[in-house]
Design a protein around this motif. Sequence first.
Motif, PDB file in Angstrom:
ATOM      1  N   MET A   1      17.066  -1.663  -1.418  1.00 44.43           N
ATOM      2  CA  MET A   1      16.040  -0.839  -2.060  1.00 44.43           C
ATOM      3  C   MET A   1      15.468   0.132  -1.036  1.00 44.43           C
ATOM      4  O   MET A   1      14.929  -0.286  -0.008  1.00 44.43           O
ATOM      5  N   GLN A   2      15.636   1.416  -1.306  1.00 50.83           N
ATOM      6  CA  GLN A   2      15.094   2.446  -0.423  1.00 50.83           C
ATOM      7  C   GLN A   2      13.810   3.002  -1.020  1.00 50.83           C
ATOM      8  O   GLN A   2      13.768   3.372  -2.196  1.00 50.83           O
ATOM      9  N   VAL A   3      12.765   3.041  -0.190  1.00 51.85           N
ATOM     10  CA  VAL A   3      11.450   3.517  -0.635  1.00 51.85           C
ATOM     11  C   VAL A   3      11.063   4.697   0.250  1.00 51.85           C
ATOM     12  O   VAL A   3      10.936   4.551   1.472  1.00 51.85           O
ATOM     13  N   ARG A   4      10.891   5.860  -0.385  1.00 54.40           N
ATOM     14  CA  ARG A   4      10.610   7.091   0.372  1.00 54.40           C
ATOM     15  C   ARG A   4       9.355   7.780  -0.161  1.00 54.40           C
ATOM     16  O   ARG A   4       9.314   8.193  -1.317  1.00 54.40           O
ATOM     17  N   PRO A   5       8.327   7.963   0.684  1.00 58.98           N
ATOM     18  CA  PRO A   5       7.231   8.843   0.293  1.00 58.98           C
ATOM     19  C   PRO A   5       7.680  10.302   0.492  1.00 58.98           C
ATOM     20  O   PRO A   5       8.084  10.679   1.592  1.00 58.98           O
ATOM     21  N   VAL A   6       7.654  11.071  -0.579  1.00 65.99           N
ATOM     22  CA  VAL A   6       7.980  12.503  -0.492  1.00 65.99           C
ATOM     23  C   VAL A   6       6.717  13.269  -0.893  1.00 65.99           C
ATOM     24  O   VAL A   6       5.673  12.662  -1.119  1.00 65.99           O
ATOM     25  N   ALA A   7       6.796  14.579  -0.974  1.00 56.66           N
ATOM     26  CA  ALA A   7       5.608  15.383  -1.281  1.00 56.66           C
ATOM     27  C   ALA A   7       4.982  14.931  -2.603  1.00 56.66           C
ATOM     28  O   ALA A   7       5.576  15.096  -3.666  1.00 56.66           O
ATOM     29  N   GLN A   8       3.804  14.327  -2.513  1.00 60.97           N
ATOM     30  CA  GLN A   8       3.028  13.890  -3.686  1.00 60.97           C
ATOM     31  C   GLN A   8       3.796  12.939  -4.594  1.00 60.97           C
ATOM     32  O   GLN A   8       3.574  12.934  -5.810  1.00 60.97           O
ATOM     33  N   ALA A   9       4.712  12.159  -4.027  1.00 57.56           N
ATOM     34  CA  ALA A   9       5.490  11.239  -4.864  1.00 57.56           C
ATOM     35  C   ALA A   9       6.066  10.104  -4.022  1.00 57.56           C
ATOM     36  O   ALA A   9       6.103  10.171  -2.788  1.00 57.56           O
ATOM     37  N   LEU A  10       6.513   9.063  -4.723  1.00 58.33           N
ATOM     38  CA  LEU A  10       7.211   7.949  -4.098  1.00 58.33           C
ATOM     39  C   LEU A  10       8.526   7.774  -4.840  1.00 58.33           C
ATOM     40  O   LEU A  10       8.537   7.590  -6.062  1.00 58.33           O
ATOM     41  N   GLU A  11       9.631   7.863  -4.087  1.00 58.33           N
ATOM     42  CA  GLU A  11      10.957   7.715  -4.692  1.00 58.33           C
ATOM     43  C   GLU A  11      11.512   6.343  -4.326  1.00 58.33           C
ATOM     44  O   GLU A  11      11.482   5.941  -3.151  1.00 58.33           O
ATOM     45  N   ILE A  12      12.022   5.645  -5.327  1.00 61.56           N
ATOM     46  CA  ILE A  12      12.573   4.312  -5.115  1.00 61.56           C
ATOM     47  C   ILE A  12      13.996   4.289  -5.673  1.00 61.56           C
ATOM     48  O   ILE A  12      14.213   4.579  -6.853  1.00 61.56           O
TER      49      ILE A  12
ATOM     50  N   GLU B   1       0.835  -1.201   0.000  1.00 63.61           N
ATOM     51  CA  GLU B   1       0.000   0.000   0.000  1.00 63.61           C
ATOM     52  C   GLU B   1       0.868   1.249   0.000  1.00 63.61           C
ATOM     53  O   GLU B   1       1.893   1.313   0.677  1.00 63.61           O
ATOM     54  N   TRP B   2       0.436   2.245  -0.767  1.00 61.61           N
ATOM     55  CA  TRP B   2       1.000   3.593  -0.687  1.00 61.61           C
ATOM     56  C   TRP B   2      -0.190   4.543  -0.611  1.00 61.61           C
ATOM     57  O   TRP B   2      -0.903   4.728  -1.576  1.00 61.61           O
ATOM     58  N   ARG B   3      -0.385   5.085   0.578  1.00 63.90           N
ATOM     59  CA  ARG B   3      -1.462   6.064   0.765  1.00 63.90           C
ATOM     60  C   ARG B   3      -0.852   7.445   0.753  1.00 63.90           C
ATOM     61  O   ARG B   3      -0.017   7.780   1.594  1.00 63.90           O
ATOM     62  N   CYS B   4      -1.245   8.239  -0.237  1.00 70.88           N
ATOM     63  CA  CYS B   4      -0.682   9.582  -0.437  1.00 70.88           C
ATOM     64  C   CYS B   4      -1.808  10.587  -0.230  1.00 70.88           C
ATOM     65  O   CYS B   4      -2.747  10.648  -1.036  1.00 70.88           O
ATOM     66  N   GLY B   5      -1.743  11.354   0.871  1.00 70.94           N
ATOM     67  CA  GLY B   5      -2.877  12.215   1.217  1.00 70.94           C
ATOM     68  C   GLY B   5      -4.070  11.329   1.553  1.00 70.94           C
ATOM     69  O   GLY B   5      -3.981  10.443   2.390  1.00 70.94           O
ATOM     70  N   ASP B   6      -5.173  11.544   0.844  1.00 70.42           N
ATOM     71  CA  ASP B   6      -6.371  10.738   1.116  1.00 70.42           C
ATOM     72  C   ASP B   6      -6.587   9.681   0.035  1.00 70.42           C
ATOM     73  O   ASP B   6      -7.694   9.166  -0.118  1.00 70.42           O
ATOM     74  N   ARG B   7      -5.525   9.353  -0.680  1.00 72.56           N
ATOM     75  CA  ARG B   7      -5.675   8.484  -1.842  1.00 72.56           C
ATOM     76  C   ARG B   7      -4.859   7.200  -1.692  1.00 72.56           C
ATOM     77  O   ARG B   7      -3.669   7.240  -1.370  1.00 72.56           O
ATOM     78  N   ASP B   8      -5.517   6.054  -1.911  1.00 69.77           N
ATOM     79  CA  ASP B   8      -4.805   4.780  -1.999  1.00 69.77           C
ATOM     80  C   ASP B   8      -4.347   4.610  -3.444  1.00 69.77           C
ATOM     81  O   ASP B   8      -5.160   4.297  -4.327  1.00 69.77           O
TER      82      ASP B   8
END
Length: 284
Positions: A133-144, A38-45
């Motif tokens: 593997m580094q997984v980072r949620p950033v502002a309105q994005a997912l960096e891998i 799961e990646w929930r970004c704001g109110d969005r799955d």
Amino acid sequence: MSMTLTQQTDPYLHWEFVHPASGDRLRIVPERGGLVTEWRCGDRDVLYFDAERYIDPTKSIRGGIPVLFPICGNVPGDVLPLNGVDYTLQQHGFARDLPWQLQLLEDQTGISLNLSDTETTRASYPFSFLIEMQVRPVAQALEIGISILNRSEQTMTFSFGLHPYFNVTDPAEVELEGLNERCFNHLEMADTDTASQLGRLSEGVDFLCRPAGPVTLIDRVDGAHVQLQHQPPMDLTVIWTDPPRRMVCVEPWTGPRQALISGDRRLEIQPGARSQLNCRYAVS
């Protein structure tokens, strides 16, 4: 582990990472292929995940972000010839089936998933390696970011890809921007025009493009955008749909199917050296 990374049992056993600033959330199941479910970004799955299918261990996983290594796609007869020896390797390799190690990044902005070789992996792929593997949620994005270390004494050849599933309202109401006019249809193993494939998303497609820039998935019903921002060499894009599932996969690959045999975009790492791969998914 700090409170930003906690183990949860509902709706299935997983680790939950909550970004300390944004509150964006990842769910991770390290023992099932290092899978981000799961990646929930704001109110969005953002990610599609079939939890019912997931809890049946006899079935393959549909959803999240499976990891493809050391091949993308399949090889003929599941046989990979390397240095005069034939190795048995299933479609997309073994990384998505193995347990990974999970850690919180030091700055607590994301998580790290690690996989290293075992006696079992060396039987089907004769190299010693470490994938971080580094997984980072950033502002309105997912960096891998992916670092692959060759711990062997010989040159290591490989392909790498990700297979993320994205929620859409209806595959028939999806646009994809940024793809080339021509693509390679994996279902027929033939070159074709991309427009004809895009018209068949709701029927089921599997094709590879070599885009020059970002690829954007647009849900015409709710207006949501997901943009894959590539970095070479992980800059091929595979589009896959599996009707009637309401999802579209937008996958960054380093090389096409059978790259380790054909040599087309086959990657190599010298003994003791690392390869760094990166991609980013931005939502709007």
